[in-house]
Each structure stands twice: as structure tokens, then as C-alpha cells.
Design a protein around this motif. Structure first.
Motif, PDB file in Angstrom:
ATOM      1  N   TRP A  29       0.787  -1.148  -0.159  1.00 25.33           N
ATOM      2  CA  TRP A  29      -0.052   0.032   0.076  1.00 25.33           C
ATOM      3  C   TRP A  29       1.081   1.212  -0.073  1.00 25.33           C
ATOM      4  O   TRP A  29       0.336   2.426  -0.485  1.00 25.33           O
ATOM      5  N   GLU A  30       1.831   1.147   0.470  1.00 21.88           N
ATOM      6  CA  GLU A  30       2.763   2.383   0.503  1.00 21.88           C
ATOM      7  C   GLU A  30       3.242   2.592  -0.579  1.00 21.88           C
ATOM      8  O   GLU A  30       3.415   3.898  -1.131  1.00 21.88           O
ATOM      9  N   VAL A  32       1.521   2.206  -3.556  1.00 30.84           N
ATOM     10  CA  VAL A  32       0.303   2.717  -4.037  1.00 30.84           C
ATOM     11  C   VAL A  32       0.304   3.986  -3.629  1.00 30.84           C
ATOM     12  O   VAL A  32      -0.189   4.897  -4.446  1.00 30.84           O
ATOM     13  N   ALA A  33       0.444   4.571  -2.569  1.00 29.41           N
ATOM     14  CA  ALA A  33       0.257   5.766  -2.038  1.00 29.41           C
ATOM     15  C   ALA A  33       1.223   6.838  -2.680  1.00 29.41           C
ATOM     16  O   ALA A  33       1.020   7.780  -3.101  1.00 29.41           O
ATOM     17  N   GLN A 103      -1.243  -1.137   7.312  1.00 24.94           N
ATOM     18  CA  GLN A 103      -0.583  -0.590   6.205  1.00 24.94           C
ATOM     19  C   GLN A 103      -1.437  -0.009   5.235  1.00 24.94           C
ATOM     20  O   GLN A 103      -1.158   1.397   4.884  1.00 24.94           O
ATOM     21  N   ALA A 104      -2.490  -0.260   4.827  1.00 20.58           N
ATOM     22  CA  ALA A 104      -3.442  -0.049   4.073  1.00 20.58           C
ATOM     23  C   ALA A 104      -3.961   1.411   4.539  1.00 20.58           C
ATOM     24  O   ALA A 104      -4.152   2.490   3.989  1.00 20.58           O
ATOM     25  N   ARG A 105      -4.495   1.287   5.799  1.00 19.29           N
ATOM     26  CA  ARG A 105      -5.044   2.441   6.315  1.00 19.29           C
ATOM     27  C   ARG A 105      -3.895   3.769   6.727  1.00 19.29           C
ATOM     28  O   ARG A 105      -4.306   4.721   6.112  1.00 19.29           O
ATOM     29  N   ALA A 107      -1.344   4.267   4.486  1.00 19.09           N
ATOM     30  CA  ALA A 107      -1.135   4.660   3.295  1.00 19.09           C
ATOM     31  C   ALA A 107      -2.177   5.683   2.842  1.00 19.09           C
ATOM     32  O   ALA A 107      -1.887   6.702   2.461  1.00 19.09           O
ATOM     33  N   ILE A 108      -3.183   5.255   3.170  1.00 15.49           N
ATOM     34  CA  ILE A 108      -4.733   6.160   2.619  1.00 15.49           C
ATOM     35  C   ILE A 108      -4.574   7.159   3.520  1.00 15.49           C
ATOM     36  O   ILE A 108      -4.962   8.558   3.024  1.00 15.49           O
TER      37      ILE A 108
END
Length: 115
Positions: A29-30, A32-33, A103-105, A107-108
Motif C-alpha cells: 500500500w505504501e 500505491v500511495a 499498512q493500507a490505513r 497509506a490512505i
């Protein structure tokens, strides 16, 4: 998550002399961010919306000089031996990664500017 089997990437020649390759990537996710941030910067420069595909293409083009393929039979330069009397650089261990959902949270939150 189910494993999926995908055929070889589709490769198309374009009229302008370039090629288009379609593929699927699994990214943290990092990353993608970071691509979202790159797309935002590129959109600000071009003053139009930019997709993540365009951001990836732009990033690859901007780092092209370091990624050329070597001709067959050419070897990479040898790594030099350490100079006697100097200590080798130590490698520190990486911190443990949080679970993927966290990690997703994070990154968002970084993309939204709240983290």
C-alpha cells in the motif's frame, strides 16, 4: 487471497514507435500511495487529471538511464573489495511491518494528508 494464473503480458506495438505492455502488479500500500502522490504532482504540472498508469509510465521514463538492459555476454562491473584497515558498513535490521490492513490505513491517511 486466491492465487490467480495470468497469461503472459500483452504486448502491442504503437504507431509512434513505442510499445504498450499490459500487466498486473502486486504492490504494498505504501507504493500505491507513492504512485498516487506522483500522479498528483504530474497532474499539477500538466493541469489535467492523471491516472496511476500514466504516473507509473512517467516514473519509468524519468529513471530510464539507470535501467538499460545489458547486451548478451556483458558482465556487470565487479564489486571492489573493501580497503584494508576499514570496517565494513553494518546493516541494521528493519523494523517489523504492521499487518496489511494497518499498512493500507496508514497509506490512505498519508495520501489524504491526515497521517
Amino acid at each position: 487471497m486466491n492465487e490467480r494464473v495470468t497469461p503472459a503480458p500483452a504486448l502491442h506495438a504503437l504507431p509512434d514507435g513505442e510499445a504498450e505492455v499490459a500487466l498486473v502488479l502486486r504492490l504494498p500500500w505504501e507504493d500505491v500511495a507513492r504512485l498516487g502522490q506522483e500522479a498528483g504532482r504530474l497532474a499539477a504540472q500538466t493541469r489535467r487529471p492523471v491516472t496511476l498508469d500514466e504516473a507509473v509510465s512517467h516514473r519509468l521514463r524519468s529513471t530510464r538511464t539507470a535501467t538499460h538492459a545489458r547486451p548478451a555476454g556483458e558482465q556487470p562491473p565487479a564489486v571492489s573489495a573493501p580497503v584494508p584497515g576499514t570496517a565494513p558498513a553494518s546493516v541494521s535490521s528493519l523494523p517489523a511491518r504492521p499487518p496489511p490492513a494497518e499498512q493500507a490505513r496508514q497509506a490512505i491517511d498519508r495520501v489524504n494528508g491526515t497521517g
